[in-house]
Design a protein around this motif. Structure first.
Motif, PDB file in Angstrom:
ATOM      1  N   ASN A   1      -7.890  13.609  -8.507  1.00  0.00           N
ATOM      2  CA  ASN A   1      -8.221  13.449  -7.334  1.00  0.00           C
ATOM      3  C   ASN A   1      -8.549  11.992  -6.912  1.00  0.00           C
ATOM      4  OD1 ASN A   1      -7.675  16.154  -6.615  1.00  0.00           O
ATOM      5  ND2 ASN A   1      -9.808  16.900  -7.079  1.00  0.00           N
ATOM      6  N   ALA A   2      -9.577  11.346  -7.671  1.00  0.00           N
ATOM      7  CA  ALA A   2      -9.872  10.071  -7.796  1.00  0.00           C
ATOM      8  C   ALA A   2      -8.657   8.965  -7.636  1.00  0.00           C
ATOM      9  CB  ALA A   2     -10.709   9.727  -8.725  1.00  0.00           C
ATOM     10  N   ILE A   3      -7.510   9.271  -8.446  1.00  0.00           N
ATOM     11  CA  ILE A   3      -6.342   8.493  -8.262  1.00  0.00           C
ATOM     12  C   ILE A   3      -5.576   8.705  -6.669  1.00  0.00           C
ATOM     13  CG2 ILE A   3      -4.284   7.809  -9.241  1.00  0.00           C
ATOM     14  CD1 ILE A   3      -6.477   7.166 -10.993  1.00  0.00           C
ATOM     15  N   ILE A   4      -5.779   9.757  -6.343  1.00  0.00           N
ATOM     16  CA  ILE A   4      -4.828  10.022  -5.037  1.00  0.00           C
ATOM     17  C   ILE A   4      -5.743   9.342  -4.042  1.00  0.00           C
ATOM     18  CG2 ILE A   4      -4.525  12.063  -3.606  1.00  0.00           C
ATOM     19  CD1 ILE A   4      -3.942  13.853  -5.876  1.00  0.00           C
ATOM     20  N   VAL A   5      -7.155   9.673  -4.047  1.00  0.00           N
ATOM     21  CA  VAL A   5      -7.889   9.031  -3.071  1.00  0.00           C
ATOM     22  C   VAL A   5      -7.767   7.391  -3.048  1.00  0.00           C
ATOM     23  CG1 VAL A   5     -10.278   8.960  -2.135  1.00  0.00           C
ATOM     24  CG2 VAL A   5      -9.587  10.871  -2.898  1.00  0.00           C
ATOM     25  N   GLY A   6      -7.902   7.058  -4.115  1.00  0.00           N
ATOM     26  CA  GLY A   6      -7.752   5.515  -4.488  1.00  0.00           C
ATOM     27  C   GLY A   6      -6.576   4.857  -3.992  1.00  0.00           C
ATOM     28  N   CYS A   7      -5.556   5.602  -4.237  1.00  0.00           N
ATOM     29  CA  CYS A   7      -4.105   5.158  -3.625  1.00  0.00           C
ATOM     30  C   CYS A   7      -4.158   4.881  -2.361  1.00  0.00           C
ATOM     31  CB  CYS A   7      -3.102   5.795  -4.112  1.00  0.00           C
ATOM     32  SG  CYS A   7      -2.712   5.433  -5.919  1.00  0.00           S
ATOM     33  N   PHE A   8      -4.433   6.138  -1.556  1.00  0.00           N
ATOM     34  CA  PHE A   8      -4.477   6.402   0.059  1.00  0.00           C
ATOM     35  C   PHE A   8      -5.513   5.218   0.550  1.00  0.00           C
ATOM     36  CE2 PHE A   8      -2.427  10.235  -0.327  1.00  0.00           C
ATOM     37  CZ  PHE A   8      -1.814  10.237   0.672  1.00  0.00           C
ATOM     38  N   VAL A   9      -6.857   4.929   0.002  1.00  0.00           N
ATOM     39  CA  VAL A   9      -7.600   4.067   0.531  1.00  0.00           C
ATOM     40  C   VAL A   9      -6.884   2.530   0.383  1.00  0.00           C
ATOM     41  CG1 VAL A   9      -9.724   2.575   0.045  1.00  0.00           C
ATOM     42  CG2 VAL A   9      -9.943   5.281  -0.179  1.00  0.00           C
ATOM     43  N   LEU A  10      -6.290   2.359  -0.714  1.00  0.00           N
ATOM     44  CA  LEU A  10      -5.607   0.987  -0.756  1.00  0.00           C
ATOM     45  C   LEU A  10      -4.431   0.935   0.090  1.00  0.00           C
ATOM     46  CD1 LEU A  10      -5.554   0.553  -4.637  1.00  0.00           C
ATOM     47  CD2 LEU A  10      -7.051  -0.772  -2.988  1.00  0.00           C
ATOM     48  N   SER A  11      -3.683   1.959   0.409  1.00  0.00           N
ATOM     49  CA  SER A  11      -2.666   2.048   1.571  1.00  0.00           C
ATOM     50  C   SER A  11      -3.362   1.736   2.864  1.00  0.00           C
ATOM     51  CB  SER A  11      -1.990   3.260   1.443  1.00  0.00           C
ATOM     52  OG  SER A  11      -1.007   3.321   2.453  1.00  0.00           O
TER      53      SER A  11
ATOM     54  N   GLY B   1       1.051  -1.159  -0.125  1.00  0.00           N
ATOM     55  CA  GLY B   1      -0.060   0.010  -0.117  1.00  0.00           C
ATOM     56  C   GLY B   1       0.749   1.216  -0.135  1.00  0.00           C
ATOM     57  N   ALA B   2       1.975   1.208   0.768  1.00  0.00           N
ATOM     58  CA  ALA B   2       2.815   2.570   0.781  1.00  0.00           C
ATOM     59  C   ALA B   2       3.478   2.713  -0.397  1.00  0.00           C
ATOM     60  CB  ALA B   2       3.928   2.178   1.911  1.00  0.00           C
ATOM     61  N   MET B   3       3.648   1.681  -1.149  1.00  0.00           N
ATOM     62  CA  MET B   3       4.233   1.761  -2.562  1.00  0.00           C
ATOM     63  C   MET B   3       3.255   2.782  -3.510  1.00  0.00           C
ATOM     64  SD  MET B   3       5.619  -0.793  -5.297  1.00  0.00           S
ATOM     65  CE  MET B   3       5.836  -0.298  -7.217  1.00  0.00           C
ATOM     66  N   LEU B   4       1.870   2.381  -3.425  1.00  0.00           N
ATOM     67  CA  LEU B   4       0.955   3.152  -4.511  1.00  0.00           C
ATOM     68  C   LEU B   4       0.854   4.427  -4.080  1.00  0.00           C
ATOM     69  CD1 LEU B   4      -1.952   0.575  -4.199  1.00  0.00           C
ATOM     70  CD2 LEU B   4      -0.408   1.048  -5.885  1.00  0.00           C
ATOM     71  N   VAL B   5       0.934   4.870  -2.579  1.00  0.00           N
ATOM     72  CA  VAL B   5       1.051   6.366  -2.417  1.00  0.00           C
ATOM     73  C   VAL B   5       2.369   7.053  -2.552  1.00  0.00           C
ATOM     74  CG1 VAL B   5       0.947   7.955  -0.386  1.00  0.00           C
ATOM     75  CG2 VAL B   5      -0.637   6.026  -0.324  1.00  0.00           C
ATOM     76  N   ILE B   6       3.457   6.428  -2.722  1.00  0.00           N
ATOM     77  CA  ILE B   6       4.816   7.003  -3.168  1.00  0.00           C
ATOM     78  C   ILE B   6       4.743   7.102  -4.430  1.00  0.00           C
ATOM     79  CG2 ILE B   6       7.222   6.577  -3.168  1.00  0.00           C
ATOM     80  CD1 ILE B   6       6.889   5.354  -0.428  1.00  0.00           C
ATOM     81  N   LEU B   7       4.145   6.340  -5.234  1.00  0.00           N
ATOM     82  CA  LEU B   7       4.150   6.298  -6.782  1.00  0.00           C
ATOM     83  C   LEU B   7       3.550   7.758  -7.025  1.00  0.00           C
ATOM     84  CD1 LEU B   7       3.261   2.674  -8.152  1.00  0.00           C
ATOM     85  CD2 LEU B   7       5.551   4.105  -8.507  1.00  0.00           C
ATOM     86  N   ILE B   8       2.836   8.115  -6.318  1.00  0.00           N
ATOM     87  CA  ILE B   8       1.613   9.362  -6.889  1.00  0.00           C
ATOM     88  C   ILE B   8       2.329  10.439  -6.331  1.00  0.00           C
ATOM     89  CG2 ILE B   8      -0.414   7.927  -7.321  1.00  0.00           C
ATOM     90  CD1 ILE B   8      -1.218   9.197  -4.521  1.00  0.00           C
ATOM     91  N   GLY B   9       3.653  10.270  -5.629  1.00  0.00           N
ATOM     92  CA  GLY B   9       4.443  11.424  -4.966  1.00  0.00           C
ATOM     93  C   GLY B   9       3.881  12.048  -3.863  1.00  0.00           C
ATOM     94  N   HIS B  10       3.442  11.113  -2.971  1.00  0.00           N
ATOM     95  CA  HIS B  10       2.876  11.286  -1.631  1.00  0.00           C
ATOM     96  C   HIS B  10       3.601  10.316  -0.436  1.00  0.00           C
ATOM     97  CE1 HIS B  10       0.228  14.824  -2.749  1.00  0.00           C
ATOM     98  NE2 HIS B  10       0.017  14.010  -3.766  1.00  0.00           N
ATOM     99  N   ILE B  11       3.284  10.698   0.524  1.00  0.00           N
ATOM    100  CA  ILE B  11       3.633   9.551   1.681  1.00  0.00           C
ATOM    101  C   ILE B  11       2.575   9.402   2.629  1.00  0.00           C
ATOM    102  CG2 ILE B  11       4.547  11.259   3.239  1.00  0.00           C
ATOM    103  CD1 ILE B  11       7.222   9.407   3.434  1.00  0.00           C
ATOM    104  N   ASP B  12       2.277   8.196   3.064  1.00  0.00           N
ATOM    105  CA  ASP B  12       1.419   7.794   4.239  1.00  0.00           C
ATOM    106  C   ASP B  12       2.033   7.526   5.551  1.00  0.00           C
ATOM    107  OD1 ASP B  12      -0.694   7.149   5.798  1.00  0.00           O
ATOM    108  OD2 ASP B  12      -1.312   5.350   4.294  1.00  0.00           O
ATOM    109  N   LEU B  13       1.994   8.598   6.567  1.00  0.00           N
ATOM    110  CA  LEU B  13       2.608   8.227   7.775  1.00  0.00           C
ATOM    111  C   LEU B  13       1.531   8.009   8.892  1.00  0.00           C
ATOM    112  CD1 LEU B  13       5.181  11.724   7.859  1.00  0.00           C
ATOM    113  CD2 LEU B  13       5.331   9.161   6.955  1.00  0.00           C
ATOM    114  N   SER B  14       0.557   7.687   8.439  1.00  0.00           N
ATOM    115  CA  SER B  14      -0.395   7.314   9.403  1.00  0.00           C
ATOM    116  C   SER B  14      -0.543   5.741   9.353  1.00  0.00           C
ATOM    117  CB  SER B  14      -1.998   7.619   8.906  1.00  0.00           C
ATOM    118  OG  SER B  14      -2.292   6.913   7.717  1.00  0.00           O
ATOM    119  N   ILE B  15       0.534   4.990   8.693  1.00  0.00           N
ATOM    120  CA  ILE B  15       0.441   3.511   8.833  1.00  0.00           C
ATOM    121  C   ILE B  15       0.609   2.951  10.172  1.00  0.00           C
ATOM    122  CG2 ILE B  15       2.365   1.815   8.314  1.00  0.00           C
ATOM    123  CD1 ILE B  15       2.492   3.138   5.534  1.00  0.00           C
TER     124      ILE B  15
END
Length: 329
Positions: free
Chosen positions: A221-231, A66-80
């Motif tokens: 926006n939908a792509i960004i939301v989708g990646c975060f949901v999957l993460s 999941g973290a990879m999907l978020v990083i691929l769109i240029g963001h990061i998920d620190l709520s892991i």
């Protein structure tokens, strides 16, 4: 110009297939670690020990997916960290509250809770245009507070269900841990998503240049939301597996997975700025991180020494990839 475009497309296909230098370096380091471990202890290359390491890798691998999907769109998920804990605690809590029906719903509810956290993260980053690093860090604190309220500040008394325990530690097929099969399923899903769907192509497009993707008709926006949901869903699922592995959920059980998950993705060659990376590299990064942690533990090195070596290896590998690879857009 006409010669440049086909060449760029060809390079993009090679990157997605995993045929790049960073992946080769990661797998070469895995071989070096295995050889070094074998010199220290003969048991290091035994099938049982290697299966155990793959089982441990599976939990990190699901999170890194999941973290990879978020990083691929240029963001990061620190709520892991607390999304992992949330998935574990809510799954065990539902089973404890509702008995047999709860045991059936435990795993889906745990994953759903993680997806909700990811949805909030995605909405905040995509529509409110807040920095992902700050927003997801804040969400991590919010989820932590909710879980402390849920448990009263102590470890929950609810135990993992038999299904959770089976998925995490069961070995019904050739002695291979079920957790490894769970990682394979998640990994296969990510590979299919990135390489065989329009969503995957748009993930790379958004990561390369979001504005250009938007102007070409992509709902960024939908792509960004989708990646975060999957993460969020992947982190929560890993929490469910970890609860099954330890037979219960406990406070801060995901804290030790944030840096390794991000490091595994980056060491596998995924560009920290987005738009470039492949899942084969993430697999190599996960195994590399797990083996490094295992070797340091077997050597009974003090925690300070472990952190120094751990950080040094990560920095050295990033330097080995070259700044051009990591920052090329």
């Amino acid at each position: 110009m006409s010669a440049t475009v086909p060449r760029a497309a060809s390079q993009s296909r090679l990157v997605r297939l995993g045929l790049d230098r960073s992946v080769l370096i990661a797998f070469a380091c895995i071989v070096v670690l295995l050889a070094g471990g074998a010199l220290y202890s003969r048991e290091f290359l035994s099938p049982e020990y290697l299966l155990q390491q793959l089982q441990i890798s599976a939990f990190l691998g699901v999170i890194a997916s999941g973290a990879m999907l978020v990083i691929l769109i240029g963001h990061i998920d620190l709520s892991i960290p607390w999304t992992v804990t949330l998935g574990a605690m809510m799954a065990t809590a539902v089973a404890g509250w509702y008995g047999t029906p709860g045991e059936v719903l435990a795993i889906p509810v745990g994953i759903l809770c993680g997806a909700i956290v990811g949805l909030v993260n995605g909405l905040g980053v995509a529509y409110l245009r807040l920095p992902s690093m700050i927003f997801t860090l804040g969400m991590n604190a919010v989820v932590q507070g909710l879980m402390v309220l849920h448990t009263g500040g102590s470890a929950p008394q609810d135990h993992a269900t038999d299904a959770m325990h089976f998925l995490a530690v069961g070995r019904p097929v050739l002695g291979i841990p079920n957790a490894l099969f769970m990682w394979i399923l998640v990994g296969a899903g990510v590979i299919f998503l990135l390489n065989r769907t329009a969503f995957g192509r748009r993930v790379y497009a958004v990561g390369n240049r979001e504005r250009a993707a938007y102007l070409s008709g992509v709902d960024t926006n939908a792509i960004i939301v989708g990646c975060f949901v999957l993460s969020g869903a992947a982190a929560a699922f890993a929490g469910v597996l970890l609860a099954g592995y330890s037979t219960k959920a406990y406070q801060a059980m995901g804290d030790s997975y944030l840096l390794p998950a991000i490091a595994a993705v980056v060491l596998g060659g995924t560009n920290v700025l987005g738009g470039r990376g492949n899942y084969l590299g993430t697999i190599a990064g996960v195994i590399l991180i797990t083996l490094l942690q295992s070797i340091l533990a077997v050597m009974q090195m003090e925690e300070a020494g472990r952190q120094i070596i751990y950080g040094t290896v990560i920095i050295a590998m990033l330097l080995a990839y070259g700044r051009g690879d990591l920052h090329r857009k």
